[in-house]
Design a protein around this motif. Structure first.
Motif, short mmCIF file in Angstrom:
data_model
loop_
_atom_site.label_atom_id
_atom_site.label_comp_id
_atom_site.label_asym_id
_atom_site.label_seq_id
_atom_site.Cartn_x
_atom_site.Cartn_y
_atom_site.Cartn_z
N ALA A 63 -57.01 24.78 38.64
CA ALA A 63 -55.69 24.78 38.71
C ALA A 63 -55.03 25.16 40.18
O ALA A 63 -54.26 24.40 40.62
CB ALA A 63 -54.85 25.59 37.68
N GLU A 64 -55.79 26.17 40.76
CA GLU A 64 -55.43 26.62 42.12
C GLU A 64 -55.72 25.57 43.04
O GLU A 64 -55.07 25.31 44.08
CB GLU A 64 -56.25 27.79 42.44
N ALA A 65 -57.02 24.65 42.48
CA ALA A 65 -57.18 23.55 43.76
C ALA A 65 -56.52 22.38 43.38
O ALA A 65 -56.28 21.26 43.97
CB ALA A 65 -58.38 23.25 43.45
N ASN A 66 -55.21 22.29 42.67
CA ASN A 66 -54.18 21.41 42.38
C ASN A 66 -54.71 20.02 41.57
O ASN A 66 -54.50 19.29 41.84
CB ASN A 66 -53.42 20.94 43.67
N LEU A 67 -55.90 20.31 40.55
CA LEU A 67 -56.48 19.24 40.09
C LEU A 67 -55.90 19.06 38.78
O LEU A 67 -56.46 17.86 38.29
CB LEU A 67 -57.98 19.54 40.01
N LEU A 68 -55.34 19.91 38.19
CA LEU A 68 -55.09 19.80 36.73
C LEU A 68 -53.42 19.73 36.37
O LEU A 68 -53.13 19.29 35.49
CB LEU A 68 -55.40 21.19 36.04
N ASN A 69 -52.68 19.52 37.64
CA ASN A 69 -51.33 19.16 37.46
C ASN A 69 -50.91 18.10 36.52
O ASN A 69 -51.53 17.06 36.50
CB ASN A 69 -50.65 19.14 39.00
N GLY A 70 -49.85 18.34 35.46
CA GLY A 70 -49.53 17.35 34.57
C GLY A 70 -50.46 17.07 33.33
O GLY A 70 -50.03 16.33 32.61
N LEU A 71 -51.48 17.72 33.56
CA LEU A 71 -52.65 17.27 32.43
C LEU A 71 -52.33 18.53 31.20
O LEU A 71 -52.00 19.41 31.67
CB LEU A 71 -53.89 17.36 32.88
N THR A 72 -52.84 18.11 30.26
CA THR A 72 -53.18 19.04 28.82
C THR A 72 -54.48 19.69 29.22
O THR A 72 -55.47 18.97 29.31
CB THR A 72 -52.86 18.39 27.42
N VAL A 73 -54.48 21.24 29.14
CA VAL A 73 -55.54 21.75 29.50
C VAL A 73 -55.72 22.90 28.77
O VAL A 73 -54.90 23.30 27.71
CB VAL A 73 -55.76 22.30 30.87
N THR A 74 -56.83 23.99 28.47
CA THR A 74 -57.06 24.84 27.82
C THR A 74 -57.79 25.88 28.46
O THR A 74 -58.38 25.57 29.50
CB THR A 74 -57.68 24.56 26.17
N THR A 75 -57.99 27.33 27.89
CA THR A 75 -58.79 28.17 28.51
C THR A 75 -59.17 29.07 27.38
O THR A 75 -58.62 28.83 26.46
CB THR A 75 -58.05 28.88 29.83
N HIS A 76 -59.90 30.16 27.80
CA HIS A 76 -59.98 31.38 26.63
C HIS A 76 -58.51 31.75 26.26
O HIS A 76 -57.63 31.83 26.75
CB HIS A 76 -60.67 32.52 27.44
N TRP A 77 -58.52 32.09 24.75
CA TRP A 77 -57.48 32.33 24.23
C TRP A 77 -56.75 33.56 24.63
O TRP A 77 -55.64 33.54 24.75
CB TRP A 77 -57.68 32.70 22.69
N GLU A 78 -57.47 34.47 25.34
CA GLU A 78 -56.82 35.77 25.92
C GLU A 78 -56.16 35.37 27.19
O GLU A 78 -55.11 36.21 27.57
CB GLU A 78 -57.84 36.71 26.28
N ASP A 79 -56.39 34.16 27.86
CA ASP A 79 -55.72 33.73 29.18
C ASP A 79 -54.70 32.74 28.98
O ASP A 79 -54.41 32.24 30.05
CB ASP A 79 -56.91 33.50 30.16
N ILE A 80 -54.45 32.14 27.90
CA ILE A 80 -53.68 31.11 27.81
C ILE A 80 -52.23 31.21 28.34
O ILE A 80 -51.71 30.50 29.40
CB ILE A 80 -53.25 30.61 26.20
N ALA A 81 -51.43 32.44 28.17
CA ALA A 81 -50.20 32.72 28.64
C ALA A 81 -50.19 33.01 30.02
O ALA A 81 -49.31 32.35 30.75
CB ALA A 81 -49.61 33.92 27.90
N ASP A 82 -51.22 33.56 30.51
CA ASP A 82 -51.36 33.73 31.82
C ASP A 82 -51.69 32.43 32.89
O ASP A 82 -50.82 32.09 33.76
CB ASP A 82 -52.55 34.76 32.35
#
Length: 192
Positions: A110-129
């Motif tokens: 995301a920091e590399a601007n690769l995921l803009n506009g996409l549906t993504v996920t991560t570890h449950w603990e980091d979803i909100a962040d």
């Protein structure tokens, strides 16, 4: 096919060793010509989580072209602040056929601007962040992994194994992915 897995200090051990095992096992079982390797920023030993020392096969300067890039999670806070890392990720992703993240590796993509506009996920603990830090992403919490075009993101740690088996099914066949899971004695959770 060259499959590079990016590792760094405080990366989660299973985030990189799980996909490495899946892809190298699939390579062996399927008689593929896949070159699976670890890449670190510098040619030094990386201290993964828990003090686990790992030496990458290549550094940023020495790796071959990468067809599939996997960015792992861990304590990513310092990684997203490194211009050299973000630039390298962006450059490699621009020529890779597939780009994947495990756990908080999604923050680096995301920091590399690769995921803009996409549906993504991560570890449950980091979803909100992830959602708050990168508002151009559609962050979901109810998927072990999400495949969006050339990008795949997964939840934490063991979800990276499930995602990697899915990746095998996309790069080769569902049958090879199932054989790989069986060889690993792993119960593959196929649903996203």
């Amino acid at each position: 096919m060259n499959i590079g897995i990016y590792i760094y200090d405080d990366a989660e051990v299973l985030d990189f060793s799980g996909p490495f095992e899946v892809l190298s096992t699939a390579n062996r079982l399927g008689n593929k010509n896949w070159n699976v390797f670890l890449v670190s920023e510098k040619p030094d030993v990386v201290q993964a989580r828990g003090g686990f020392p790992v030496h990458g096969h290549f550094s940023f300067e020495t790796h071959p072209n990468i067809d599939v890039l996997i960015v792992v999670g861990g304590i990513h806070i310092e990684e997203v602040k490194k211009p050299a890392v973000i630039s390298w990720i962006s450059n490699v992703a621009s020529t890779s056929k597939r780009v994947a993240s495990v756990c908080t590796g999604s923050f680096i993509l995301a920091e590399a601007n690769l995921l803009n506009g996409l549906t993504v996920t991560t570890h449950w603990e980091d979803i909100a962040d992830l959602s708050a830090t990168y508002p151009k992403l559609n962050v979901v919490s109810d998927h072990r992994w999400v495949s969006q075009g050339k990008y795949i993101t997964s939840g934490g740690i063991s979800a990276g194994i499930d995602m990697s088996l899915h990746l095998v099914s996309e790069l080769s066949t569902l049958n090879l992915a199932e054989q790989t899971a069986k060889q690993m004695e792993y119960h593959w959770q196929k649903c996203t």
